[in-house]
Design a protein around this motif. Structure first.
Motif, short mmCIF file in Angstrom:
data_model
loop_
_atom_site.label_atom_id
_atom_site.label_comp_id
_atom_site.label_asym_id
_atom_site.label_seq_id
_atom_site.Cartn_x
_atom_site.Cartn_y
_atom_site.Cartn_z
N PHE A 33 0.83 -1.21 0.00
CA PHE A 33 0.00 0.00 0.00
C PHE A 33 0.87 1.26 0.00
N CYS A 34 0.52 2.20 -0.87
CA CYS A 34 1.18 3.49 -0.96
C CYS A 34 0.14 4.60 -0.75
N ASN A 35 0.62 5.77 -0.37
CA ASN A 35 -0.29 6.89 -0.17
C ASN A 35 -0.61 7.63 -1.46
N ARG A 36 0.27 7.51 -2.48
CA ARG A 36 0.11 8.29 -3.70
C ARG A 36 0.16 7.39 -4.93
N THR A 37 -0.60 7.79 -5.95
CA THR A 37 -0.62 7.06 -7.21
C THR A 37 0.76 7.05 -7.87
N LYS A 38 1.47 8.17 -7.83
CA LYS A 38 2.79 8.26 -8.45
C LYS A 38 3.76 7.26 -7.82
N ALA A 69 11.01 -4.71 -13.04
CA ALA A 69 12.38 -4.78 -13.57
C ALA A 69 13.28 -5.64 -12.69
N LEU A 70 12.91 -5.77 -11.41
CA LEU A 70 13.66 -6.63 -10.48
C LEU A 70 13.12 -8.06 -10.47
N ASP A 71 12.30 -8.40 -11.46
CA ASP A 71 11.81 -9.77 -11.68
C ASP A 71 10.76 -10.23 -10.66
N HIS A 72 10.05 -9.30 -10.06
CA HIS A 72 8.91 -9.67 -9.23
C HIS A 72 7.66 -9.76 -10.11
N ARG A 73 6.81 -10.75 -9.84
CA ARG A 73 5.53 -10.86 -10.56
C ARG A 73 4.55 -9.90 -9.91
N ILE A 74 4.33 -8.77 -10.56
CA ILE A 74 3.61 -7.67 -9.91
C ILE A 74 2.58 -7.07 -10.83
N THR A 75 1.53 -6.53 -10.24
CA THR A 75 0.54 -5.74 -10.97
C THR A 75 0.11 -4.60 -10.06
N ALA A 76 -0.74 -3.71 -10.57
CA ALA A 76 -1.06 -2.48 -9.83
C ALA A 76 -2.56 -2.21 -9.85
N LEU A 77 -2.99 -1.44 -8.84
CA LEU A 77 -4.39 -1.02 -8.75
C LEU A 77 -4.43 0.37 -8.12
N HIS A 78 -4.77 1.36 -8.94
CA HIS A 78 -4.89 2.73 -8.43
C HIS A 78 -5.69 3.57 -9.42
N SER A 79 -6.00 4.79 -9.03
CA SER A 79 -6.90 5.63 -9.83
C SER A 79 -6.26 6.14 -11.11
N GLY A 80 -4.94 5.98 -11.26
CA GLY A 80 -4.29 6.42 -12.48
C GLY A 80 -4.47 5.46 -13.64
N LEU A 81 -5.06 4.30 -13.41
CA LEU A 81 -5.28 3.30 -14.45
C LEU A 81 -6.69 3.43 -15.02
#
Length: 506
Positions: free
Chosen positions: A334-339, A350-362
């Motif tokens: 969890f982050c406080n900001r979309t950026k 880029a560090l090879d983690h299997r990652i995705t995102a969820l925030h209002s910028g998408l």
């Protein structure tokens, strides 16, 4: 409308919460192996951010709140007078025994009472209002029978799917009204008189203002109005949803002609203020808090912290995700900001983690797809803002990391509530920088427990940061920032329509 106008008269001023006792409950057998002794804190207590102070609920209001449910532990849905077809539908979903909030609220709602229900995250609040609504609807089908308002699109989608699943034996027609999708198609769906409308206040308010009477006339006869995550819907201040909520209430029946149900994990002063609103001809509101006095967070949640220098938070995050204990865990960051969430997504990929995102910028299709990937475990890590903190039921989440400490302790409760749901075990890690100390103390006071320092056998997080993380993480962060600056997506492809800012030398 005059009655609904009264609902917001108590919403001005700063957002304040109840102050819970910080006394520790007696440890259960399952918790005896967990260290609970408060660790020494060498951190500086100087902070420019003042922790929020809370007011205790007035003695009169506190007397109306039921902190425990006295019903027999062997209570079943049948004993709560739930219809057989609903019991069968719940059984097909592997839901056979009602939780505390369900035991308390379902009978009262079936009797026609308005309800304010508070219970910690993961205790089945959606079932607590969906079951009685569907039972009443089946007795007298009409459209539009109920309106459910919720603060985020993802939670609205989840409630929409749960209504469809529970009502599978019947011909219920629910409709989803949220931002990010075609408003014209939604207007057609609203005008077709669906049975249940699940909506975010902003988009429903847009329809009320622009879609015409033929579209919204069905809203004037609804029998139930539900505020899910009511504390967020009724919160004043910056980003408040109250103006949109007032617009929605302006076309709904007055309180005397509908049942109003409010559910939340954190019962705030703004929520309890509705108890004193004028309600001519209606019985007294049923107010019930279950377990929140004893456990503001899940009982089997291990809350930990790691002290980090603010300049190397990304390095500590990478190491924590890569330790032997955590490397296979399904994790939400969890982050406080979309950026911040965007930079972390690019860098960790880029560090090879299997990652995705969820925030209002998408865009909305991306948000839906990314959440589906995480639920299907195609991505192990979800980096998100607080749009993912409320109500989302993802049972496989084993770890929550607070990359940024939330400024409101109630936001912390909702964040860590994504793990240790429905009696499962879970862990949270909060990265604490120099200026976060007062915020952490406010969180500990709110939840009634102190965090313990994160420990993992055979692992020195700080040592691994120095040996393994400083150089690669710094390089990948630089690459991520350049990739974002060039208008490329997380896979390195240039986004359609994106242009490099003028005057930029590469």
């Amino acid at each position: 409308m005059s009655s609904d106008a009264e609902l917001t008269s108590h919403q001005t001023g700063s957002r304040k919460r109840r102050k819970l006792s910080i006394s520790e409950p007696e440890a259960s057998d399952s918790d005896k192996d967990v260290k609970t002794a408060p660790p020494a804190r060498p951190l500086s207590s100087i902070s420019r951010i003042k922790a929020k102070k809370r007011e205790e609920i007035s003695e009169a209001s506190a007397k109306t709140v039921a902190s425990t449910v006295t019903r027999d532990e062997k209570t079943t849905f049948a004993s709560l007078n739930v219809a057989p077809w609903l019991i069968g539908a719940l059984s097909a979903m592997e839901i056979r025994k009602p939780t505390g909030i369900q035991k308390a609220c379902i009978p009262e709602i079936l009797q026609g009472r308005d309800c304010i229900g508070g219970s910690r995250t993961g205790t089945g609040k959606t079932i607590a209002f969906a079951v009685p609504i569907l039972q009443k609807w089946a007795e007298d089908p009409m459209g539009i029978y109920a309106v459910v308002l919720t603060p985020t699109r993802e939670l609205a989608i989840q409630i929409f799917e749960q209504f469809k699943a529970i009502s599978a034996p019947q011909s219920l027609k629910p409709v989803l009204i949220t931002g990010g999708t075609d408003q014209r198609e939604q207007a057609l769906q609203l005008s077709s008189r669906p049975h249940v409308v699940i909506a975010t206040p902003g988009r429903l308010a847009d329809h009320i203002k622009t879609s015409g009477e033929d579209t919204i006339c069905g809203l004037r006869r609804v029998r139930f109005v539900v505020f899910d995550e009511a504390d967020r819907l009724l919160a004043p201040g910056r980003g408040s949803m109250l103006p949109d909520l007032e617009t929605c209430l302006s076309v709904l029946p007055p309180p005397a002609k509908r049942q109003t149900l409010l559910f939340t994990a954190t019962v705030t002063k703004e929520v309890l203020a509705l108890k004193s609103a004028p309600r001519p001809g209606r019985p007294e509101i049923f107010v019930c808090e279950v377990d929140t006095e004893k456990f503001a967070v899940p009982e089997k949640l291990l809350q930990t912290y790691v002290q980090v220098p603010v300049t190397h938070k990304e390095c500590y995050l990478h190491v924590l995700l890569s330790t032997p204990e955590n490397i296979t865990k399904s994790t939400i960051i969890f982050c406080n900001r979309t950026k911040t969430a965007t930079v972390l997504e690019y860098m960790l990929r880029a560090l090879d983690h299997r990652i995705t995102a969820l925030h209002s910028g998408l865009r909305q299709p991306e948000r839906v797809a990314n959440l589906a990937r995480f639920r299907a475990q195609a991505a192990r890590i979800l980096v998100a803002t607080d749009v993912a903190a409320r109500g989302l039921d993802i049972p496989e989440v084993a770890l929550v990391i607070n990359y940024d400490v939330p400024r409101d302790p109630d936001d912390y409760i909702h964040r860590v509530g994504r793990t240790a749901r429905a009696g499962r075990e879970g862990c949270s890690i909060t990265l604490v920088a120099q200026r976060d100390v007062d915020l952490v103390h406010a969180i500990e006071e709110r939840v009634g427990r102190e965090m313990v320092e994160y420990e993992e056998e055979g692992v020195s997080v700080e040592g691994r940061v120095v040996r393994e993380a400083l150089k690669p993480v710094t390089e990948k962060k630089r690459e991520a920032l350049l990739q974002i600056e060039e208008g490329r997506d997380v896979l390195g492809k240039r986004k359609v329509g994106s242009q490099r800012k003028p005057g930029r030398n590469v």
